[in-house]
Design a protein around this motif. Structure first.
Motif, PDB file in Angstrom:
ATOM      1  N   TYR A   1       0.793  -1.056  -0.140  1.00 19.32           N
ATOM      2  CA  TYR A   1       0.112   0.062  -0.022  1.00 19.32           C
ATOM      3  C   TYR A   1       0.874   1.262  -0.097  1.00 19.32           C
ATOM      4  N   LYS A   2       0.437   2.121  -0.924  1.00 22.13           N
ATOM      5  CA  LYS A   2       1.309   3.619  -0.797  1.00 22.13           C
ATOM      6  C   LYS A   2       0.303   4.592  -0.553  1.00 22.13           C
ATOM      7  N   VAL A   3       0.462   5.509   0.242  1.00 25.13           N
ATOM      8  CA  VAL A   3      -0.691   6.641   0.548  1.00 25.13           C
ATOM      9  C   VAL A   3      -0.471   7.366  -0.461  1.00 25.13           C
ATOM     10  N   ASN A   4      -1.735   7.909  -0.945  1.00 24.32           N
ATOM     11  CA  ASN A   4      -1.735   8.969  -2.038  1.00 24.32           C
ATOM     12  C   ASN A   4      -2.224  10.043  -1.253  1.00 24.32           C
ATOM     13  N   GLU A   5      -1.252  11.021  -1.114  1.00 21.07           N
ATOM     14  CA  GLU A   5      -1.589  12.182  -0.302  1.00 21.07           C
ATOM     15  C   GLU A   5      -1.512  13.475  -1.386  1.00 21.07           C
ATOM     16  N   ALA A   6      -2.465  14.360  -1.063  1.00 20.34           N
ATOM     17  CA  ALA A   6      -2.659  15.707  -2.029  1.00 20.34           C
ATOM     18  C   ALA A   6      -2.627  16.691  -0.930  1.00 20.34           C
ATOM     19  N   SER A   7      -1.461  17.343  -0.700  1.00 25.89           N
ATOM     20  CA  SER A   7      -1.342  18.381   0.179  1.00 25.89           C
ATOM     21  C   SER A   7      -1.434  20.037  -0.449  1.00 25.89           C
ATOM     22  N   GLY A   8      -2.263  20.655   0.294  1.00 31.95           N
ATOM     23  CA  GLY A   8      -2.291  22.113  -0.036  1.00 31.95           C
ATOM     24  C   GLY A   8      -3.299  22.776   0.991  1.00 31.95           C
ATOM     25  N   ASN A   9      -2.995  23.958   1.392  1.00 26.39           N
ATOM     26  CA  ASN A   9      -3.476  24.725   2.420  1.00 26.39           C
ATOM     27  C   ASN A   9      -5.189  25.122   1.875  1.00 26.39           C
ATOM     28  N   SER A  10      -6.137  24.888   2.675  1.00 25.16           N
ATOM     29  CA  SER A  10      -7.388  24.952   2.218  1.00 25.16           C
ATOM     30  C   SER A  10      -7.682  26.703   1.982  1.00 25.16           C
ATOM     31  N   THR A  11      -8.150  26.821   0.821  1.00 28.10           N
ATOM     32  CA  THR A  11      -8.305  28.115   0.175  1.00 28.10           C
ATOM     33  C   THR A  11     -10.099  28.326   0.211  1.00 28.10           C
ATOM     34  N   LYS A  12     -10.725  27.381   0.070  1.00 31.13           N
ATOM     35  CA  LYS A  12     -12.111  27.442   0.000  1.00 31.13           C
ATOM     36  C   LYS A  12     -12.609  26.921   1.323  1.00 31.13           C
ATOM     37  N   PRO A  13     -13.625  27.282   1.743  1.00 28.84           N
ATOM     38  CA  PRO A  13     -14.304  26.936   3.339  1.00 28.84           C
ATOM     39  C   PRO A  13     -14.659  25.669   3.327  1.00 28.84           C
ATOM     40  N   VAL A  14     -13.914  24.777   3.603  1.00 32.88           N
ATOM     41  CA  VAL A  14     -13.915  23.123   3.653  1.00 32.88           C
ATOM     42  C   VAL A  14     -13.627  22.935   5.138  1.00 32.88           C
ATOM     43  N   SER A  15     -14.124  21.722   5.279  1.00 29.52           N
ATOM     44  CA  SER A  15     -13.990  21.387   7.084  1.00 29.52           C
ATOM     45  C   SER A  15     -12.444  21.317   7.365  1.00 29.52           C
ATOM     46  N   LYS A  16     -11.646  20.604   6.668  1.00 27.24           N
ATOM     47  CA  LYS A  16     -10.332  20.529   6.927  1.00 27.24           C
ATOM     48  C   LYS A  16      -9.444  21.840   6.973  1.00 27.24           C
ATOM     49  N   GLY A  17     -10.221  22.834   6.393  1.00 30.43           N
ATOM     50  CA  GLY A  17      -9.613  24.046   6.533  1.00 30.43           C
ATOM     51  C   GLY A  17     -10.194  24.862   7.869  1.00 30.43           C
ATOM     52  N   TRP A  18     -11.260  24.586   8.281  1.00 36.21           N
ATOM     53  CA  TRP A  18     -11.927  24.905   9.421  1.00 36.21           C
ATOM     54  C   TRP A  18     -11.193  24.530  10.581  1.00 36.21           C
ATOM     55  N   PHE A  19     -10.702  23.244  10.552  1.00 34.92           N
ATOM     56  CA  PHE A  19      -9.887  22.752  11.687  1.00 34.92           C
ATOM     57  C   PHE A  19      -8.683  23.520  11.883  1.00 34.92           C
ATOM     58  N   LEU A  20      -8.067  23.676  10.836  1.00 37.19           N
ATOM     59  CA  LEU A  20      -6.692  24.324  10.607  1.00 37.19           C
ATOM     60  C   LEU A  20      -6.803  25.932  11.302  1.00 37.19           C
ATOM     61  N   TYR A  21      -7.602  26.582  10.464  1.00 38.93           N
ATOM     62  CA  TYR A  21      -7.649  28.068  10.647  1.00 38.93           C
ATOM     63  C   TYR A  21      -8.546  28.270  11.930  1.00 38.93           C
ATOM     64  N   GLY A  22      -9.346  27.536  12.068  1.00 37.43           N
ATOM     65  CA  GLY A  22     -10.137  27.954  13.299  1.00 37.43           C
ATOM     66  C   GLY A  22      -9.944  27.450  14.795  1.00 37.43           C
ATOM     67  N   HIS A  23      -8.869  26.275  14.584  1.00 33.60           N
ATOM     68  CA  HIS A  23      -8.695  25.536  16.027  1.00 33.60           C
ATOM     69  C   HIS A  23      -7.124  25.274  15.894  1.00 33.60           C
ATOM     70  N   ASN A  24      -6.330  25.683  14.921  1.00 34.02           N
ATOM     71  CA  ASN A  24      -5.178  25.298  14.891  1.00 34.02           C
ATOM     72  C   ASN A  24      -4.783  23.793  14.805  1.00 34.02           C
TER      73      ASN A  24
END
Length: 410
Positions: A352-375
């Protein structure tokens, strides 16, 4: 006119109660997305028939999506499929029942609005068992897809993905909780646009006070059932009677949302809620009740029990397995978690090889909310449309176990 100091204080408190107490902090994003309610075009619930052919189809059930049915020629019928509104992404979801007076094979051709094309291989539910339509019965000419179905007087369900209605989700988590009610607490965090219950599972052992908090959520987008299957396997593993689970739940608290968009699910929507909005673009200003109430619940619970949010996992589906992550990690709650977790997955799952796509959320999606709202670390956990169930179960189990190991050993 004179006012007593007590009256002034009381007036301020009342104003605060109505204006500020129930509000939650909005989270700014680089790219604004309009999540005000949009007009939705509901499908007409009915049974269609080709009387001279003795062939029938219906959308009169939860999760159905069928907008029209017409005969093309002697052996082919047209299935019309339209989204709830637009613009919308190419998740051309469909679900209908089909049957005939006499046993026969019949051809069904999918028709979508201009600009959309077929996405999902049909899943067939016959005699209460789901299977994938045999490739030899699916025909593609340019962008036109036609399938051959074997019909009898017993209706079959033909769907883009296996159906998991709000009732079926409820049946699942109700059964999952049995015997675990002392540490798995079922609550409601509100109601959807159309009044459907919004359930949440509050999970911890001992006291909730001071525990760090992990948030799990799924079914923001109705057809994304493979992501829901991964959520199920993940949460089941966390709740297993094991030493690892015992140690983990004594140290951490989990808040799990098993169905974020029950209206969209039961209405057979391609992507949106009953207000015609993508809820995973509303994690900024909270215009939609499902997201607003979820944020209020998380915020209230974290504040009440002094819980720091450290991790959010949002389970979805897309064309292939992929983890969407934020690049910002240093100085977050878990700066090394993603690297450690992915390394553990590759170690524990052969080939198994992890497929990761990394990029800081620019649109208001949940993963960005966790980062920008709660670090906190936010990850969108995506499972492919065609990923086999066995692989989904294995991935859900291993990813839960490795998460618990990493966090328990901190």
């Amino acid at each position: 006119m004179k006012f007593s100091s007590q009256y002034v204080v009381l007036s301020i408190c009342i104003a605060y109660l109505f204006l500020g107490c129930s509000s939650v902090k909005t989270v700014p994003f680089e790219n604004y997305v309009d999540t005000d309610s949009k007009k939705v075009y509901p499908q007409v619930k009915t049974t269609y028939s080709l009387e001279d052919k003795g062939v029938f189809v219906s959308n009169e059930f939860d999760c159905a999506r069928l907008n029209g049915f017409n005969q093309l020629n002697d052996s082919i019928a047209i299935i019309d499929i339209y989204p709830e509104n637009g613009p919308i992404n190419n998740s051309t979801y469909y679900a209908f029942k089909a049957w005939s007076k006499l046993p026969k094979d019949y051809y069904f051709q999918f028709k979508y609005p201009k600009g959309y094309k077929h996405r999902y291989i049909p899943k067939i539910k016959r005699n209460n068992v789901w299977s994938v339509l045999d490739a030899s019965k699916m025909y593609k000419q340019d962008s036109i897809v036609t399938v051959k179905l074997s019909l009898t007087s017993d209706p079959i369900i033909v769907a883009a993905q296996e159906l998991q209605s709000s009732k079926e989700v409820k049946d699942w988590y109700t059964n999952l909780m049995k015997g675990k009610e002392d540490y798995v607490r079922l609550e409601s965090f509100g109601n959807s646009v159309l009044g459907r219950n919004l359930p949440v599972l509050d999970i911890y052992k001992g006291s909730a006070q001071g525990k760090e908090l992990i948030v799990l959520l799924t079914r923001q987008h109705p057809p994304e059932v493979t992501g829901f299957f991964a959520f199920k396997a993940f949460l089941k593993t966390v709740l297993e009677d094991s030493k690892l689970s015992e140690a983990f739940l004594n140290k951490y608290r989990i808040i799990a949302f098993p169905i974020m968009n029950p209206d969209g699910v039961d209405l057979g929507h391609w992507r949106h809620n009953a207000n015609g909005v993508d809820t995973n673009r509303d994690w900024s200003k909270y215009n939609q009740p499902e997201i607003k109430q979820a944020v209020k619940y998380i915020t209230k619970q974290a504040k009440k029990y002094d819980n720091r949010i450290i991790l959010g996992l949002d389970f979805h589906s897309t064309w292939h397995d992929v983890f969407y992550t934020n690049k910002i990690r240093e100085n977050t709650t878990l700066p090394n978690f993603i690297e450690d977790w992915f390394a553990a997955l590759e170690h524990e799952i052969p080939d198994y090889k992890v497929n990761e796509a990394s990029g800081n959320s620019t649109k208001p999606v949940s993963k960005g909310w966790f980062l920008y709202g709660h670090n906190a670390v936010g990850i969108t956990y995506e499972i492919g449309d065609k990923t086999p169930k066995g692989s989904i179960d294995r991935m859900g189990k291993v990813s839960a176990n490795e998460m618990m190991k990493i966090l328990t050993n901190r």
